[in-house]
Design an enzyme around this catalytic site. Structure first.
Site, PDB file in Angstrom:
ATOM      1  N   ARG A  27       0.812  -1.217   0.000  1.00  0.00           N
ATOM      2  CA  ARG A  27       0.000   0.000   0.000  1.00  0.00           C
ATOM      3  C   ARG A  27       0.847   1.269   0.000  1.00  0.00           C
ATOM      4  O   ARG A  27       0.308   2.375  -0.150  1.00  0.00           O
ATOM      5  CB  ARG A  27      -0.900   0.009   1.231  1.00  0.00           C
ATOM      6  CG  ARG A  27      -1.841  -1.160   1.311  1.00  0.00           C
ATOM      7  CD  ARG A  27      -2.725  -1.014   2.512  1.00  0.00           C
ATOM      8  NE  ARG A  27      -3.615   0.112   2.330  1.00  0.00           N
ATOM      9  CZ  ARG A  27      -4.868   0.014   1.895  1.00  0.00           C
ATOM     10  NH1 ARG A  27      -5.356  -1.148   1.603  1.00  0.00           N
ATOM     11  NH2 ARG A  27      -5.624   1.072   1.763  1.00  0.00           N
ATOM     12  N   LYS A 487       1.112  -1.648 -18.167  1.00  0.00           N
ATOM     13  CA  LYS A 487       1.890  -2.618 -17.388  1.00  0.00           C
ATOM     14  C   LYS A 487       3.385  -2.351 -17.570  1.00  0.00           C
ATOM     15  O   LYS A 487       4.143  -2.364 -16.615  1.00  0.00           O
ATOM     16  CB  LYS A 487       1.587  -4.068 -17.801  1.00  0.00           C
ATOM     17  CG  LYS A 487       0.242  -4.616 -17.434  1.00  0.00           C
ATOM     18  CD  LYS A 487       0.052  -4.914 -15.961  1.00  0.00           C
ATOM     19  CE  LYS A 487      -0.469  -3.734 -15.209  1.00  0.00           C
ATOM     20  NZ  LYS A 487      -1.887  -3.507 -15.200  1.00  0.00           N
TER      21      LYS A 487
HETATM   22  O1  M6R Z   1      -8.340  -0.607  -7.148  1.00  0.00           O
HETATM   23  P1  M6R Z   1      -8.719   0.031  -8.448  1.00  0.00           P
HETATM   24  O2  M6R Z   1      -9.072  -0.959  -9.498  1.00  0.00           O
HETATM   25  O3  M6R Z   1      -9.795   1.072  -8.289  1.00  0.00           O
HETATM   26  O4  M6R Z   1      -7.420   0.785  -8.909  1.00  0.00           O
HETATM   27  C1  M6R Z   1      -7.392   1.567 -10.064  1.00  0.00           C
HETATM   28  C2  M6R Z   1      -5.983   1.904 -10.451  1.00  0.00           C
HETATM   29  O5  M6R Z   1      -5.356   2.637  -9.438  1.00  0.00           O
HETATM   30  C3  M6R Z   1      -5.156   0.651 -10.739  1.00  0.00           C
HETATM   31  O6  M6R Z   1      -5.742  -0.129 -11.735  1.00  0.00           O
HETATM   32  C4  M6R Z   1      -3.729   1.030 -11.164  1.00  0.00           C
HETATM   33  O7  M6R Z   1      -3.739   1.691 -12.384  1.00  0.00           O
HETATM   34  C5  M6R Z   1      -2.862  -0.225 -11.199  1.00  0.00           C
HETATM   35  N1  M6R Z   1      -1.579   0.054 -10.627  1.00  0.00           N
HETATM   36  C6  M6R Z   1      -2.693  -0.773 -12.571  1.00  0.00           C
HETATM   37  O8  M6R Z   1      -1.801  -1.818 -12.642  1.00  0.00           O
END
Ligand code: M6R
Length: 610
Positions: A27, A487
């Site tokens: 986190r 990615k």
């Molecule tokens: O938990 P969430 O799906 O709401 O998060 C959204 C984005 O923060 C998340 O997909 C982020 O872009 C990732 N690091 C992608 O790999």
């Protein structure tokens, strides 16, 4: 963002807090710190860098303390140094506080407190809150009441845990907009910003609500709002096991999660497909089935990878259910006064269920009178609770910062929704049966791609020299190109752009030369020939082509420098397969470049600040 853990109970606290921080490190990992009660005083250790730095500071010292709080930080206010690391104190140094979120009015509070003679040692908004709690403590001599009064002065978001040497048997925690889970163990309580820090102790948890506080003593606890109203909480059971949040023999969580996809995909449609009817059953959406069928427009809002899966959702729903769909970045949705009509339905998509931008978009949509439905992974999360109805994707805990298995499970959710609506409208039973059958074949096809991962590893080695990449795809695979590029950026720090393949000639083609690898999804479908033309355009300018092609396609060998084959499937299911080699490509590229795959720089798993 930021991991918080607090403990009070029968066991020595420092190893428990340290283990909790390790589980929460995904986190945020800019700095870490710990406060425990030692000989009647608060002992605090904190350090810039990862939790390992804090661990060396602790030096295997099992302090004789059974109460404490700890934090791993993703910096918002103030650079990630020792001083700005949490916990923070009031001026008496008797109150220690950890915080996740942003105190938006910290500057005015700080000014006010400074005028009253208080001083500050860090640049953080959190220290202002700690000093404010200390200010109220002088009057009230009551930790809970001081925290409550301080929180009433605050605008912004918070998940906090507070302790005081004056009340050696008490922890006070509260939340607004930042997740907080309270675990009820056997003669012990553990409170954390997510359940992964709790599961080793207990599966019995309470999800703290916005503007709610929990006051925890050695053997008891009670809750109330920060406005002093009584609250009642249900005890929930955590749905995952400890093994699911461990690496299970894989070098990185990301690789483990990529390899889990045949199973997680199966879990996403388990019990939801009625093969003999060619139909879909979605219990979570039953209460809004009529609203969905009659909706004039669907708006999907999300961020990052979830936004990419939503784009696939747009194509699916428009194609199968013939309902117009718009996909919105949650961060933009809130601030541009979106038009929401009476019969519109809004979907919010999120792996973590805690993304602040998405939560804010949900609030905006609700305020405008829309029905808001969630597509969420994390059970009991804020988005799951804020939405009117919805469906869980059942991907299990995703720890790698780069989202992988959540993408395929979110796409699965959209496939199910599109077919569910389509069957209500115009998809025939026989087509429904054919689609359901193809879906059930996907897990084995995913597995066959994973069994061939070595080939992608080789491609990654070959191109690890490159500083820029272009990803191209058309139709259902355009969002997959965006996802592949994201990615690569996230974990290997290589610049990458995703584009609809045909759009390349309107600009990005200027970038192409012999140093520009271009990843093109060129699966056999109705627009295959058009994609081949796009490949020709790249080749004519010296670009190197890595094609993701359909097994048995010999023709592609005439055009691509490297080919990775994926099994044939129906075109609307190809994103589920095409994304896997792109996930693997970014993974192996990052490993090749020596990057920190699970904890890439500047990122954190869930973005709980706007
Ligand atoms: O938990 P969430 O799906 O709401 O998060 C959204 C984005 O923060 C998340 O997909 C982020 O872009 C990732 N690091 C992608 O790999």
């Amino acid at each position: 963002m930021c991991g918080i853990v607090g403990y009070i109970g029968k066991n020595l606290v420092s190893p428990i807090l340290l283990n909790g921080l390790k589980r929460l490190e995904y986190r945020g990992y800019d700095s870490a710190g710990i406060s425990i009660l030692q000989n009647g005083q608060i002992l605090t250790l904190k350090k810039a860098g990862k939790v390992a730095e804090l661990e060396s500071l602790l030096n295997h010292n099992d302090y004789d303390s059974k109460i404490g709080i700890a934090h791993t930080r993703w910096a918002t206010h103030g650079e990630p140094n020792d001083l700005n690391a949490h916990p923070h104190f009031d001026n008496s140094k008797e109150i220690s506080l950890v915080h996740n979120g942003i105190i938006e009015n910290y500057a005015s509070l700080k000014k006010n407190l400074t005028e009253r003679g208080y001083y500050f040692e860090s640049d953080t908004d959190t220290e202002v809150l700690a000093v404010l709690v200390g200010h109220f403590y002088i009057k009230t001599k009551d930790l809970c009441e001081s925290v409550r009064l301080a929180l009433n002065e605050v605008t912004g978001t918070f998940g906090i845990v507070v302790m005081s040497s004056n009340e050696p048997n008490t922890l006070v925690a509260a939340r607004r907009g930042s997740p907080m889970v309270f675990g009820i163990g056997d003669d012990e309580f553990i409170i954390a910003s997510d359940a992964s820090a709790i599961i080793a102790h207990t599966k019995q948890v309470i999800y703290i609500n916005d503007n709610e506080m929990i006051i925890v003593n050695q053997n008891t606890f009670h809750t109330k709002t920060i406005y002093n109203e009584k609250t009642d909480n249900k005890i929930h059971e955590i749905e995952f096991d400890l093994t699911q949040i461990e690496k299970g023999g894989f070098p990185h969580f990301m690789l483990k999660e990529i390899y889990e996809q045949p199973i997680t995909f199966k879990d996403s449609f388990r019990g939801r497909i009625i093969q003999k009817e060619g139909d879909i059953k979605l219990g979570g959406l039953r209460s809004v089935a009529e609203n969905l069928r009659n909706s004039k427009r669907i708006i999907i809002t999300a961020c990052g990878t979830s936004w990419h899966s939503s784009l696939v959702g747009e194509y699916l729903i428009e194609n199968f259910a013939n309902i117009p769909v718009e996909v919105e970045y949650a961060s933009e949705f809130r601030y541009r006064n979106p038009v929401i009509n009476k019969d519109d339905i809004v979907f919010a998509v999120s792996q973590s269920g805690e993304t602040a931008d998405t939560l804010a978009a949900i609030k905006e949509a609700k305020q405008k009178g829309a029905i808001v439905l969630g597509i969420v992974n994390q059970v009991g999360s804020s988005i799951a609770r804020e939405t009117d109805a919805g469906m869980y994707i059942h991907a299990g805990p995703e720890i790698g910062v780069a989202s992988t298995k959540a993408f395929t499970s979110q796409v699965s959710a959209f496939i199910l929704i599109a077919l569910y609506l389509g069957r209500m409208k115009n998809i025939s039973k026989s087509d429904g049966m054919r689609y359901c059958n193809e879906i059930s074949l996907i897990p084995d096809k995913m597995q066959s791609i994973l069994d061939n991962a070595e080939a992608i590893k080789e491609i990654a080695k070959h191109y690890s020299y490159a500083n820029n990449f272009l990803y191209l795809g058309r139709g259902y695979n355009f969002p997959v190109a965006l996802e592949g590029a994201l990615k690569l950026k996230e974990i290997s720090y290589i610049h990458a752009e995703g584009y609809p393949a045909a759009e390349m000639k309107h600009g990005p083609i200027a970038l192409i030369d012999e140093n520009m690898p271009v990843v093109i999804i060129a699966t056999k479908d109705e627009i295959y020939e058009k994609v081949i033309s796009n490949i020709e355009e790249v080749r004519a300018r010296g670009g190197k082509v890595i094609a993701i092609a359909t097994e048995g396609d010999e023709n592609i060998k005439n055009y691509a420098n490297h080919i990775f084959y994926i099994p044939e499937t129906l075109s609307f299911l190809t994103p589920l397969l095409a994304v896997i080699p792109l996930q693997l490509l970014s993974y192996y590229m990052a490993v090749e470049l020596g990057r920190d795959v699970d904890q890439p720089r500047n990122l954190a798993k869930s973005v709980t600040v706007e």
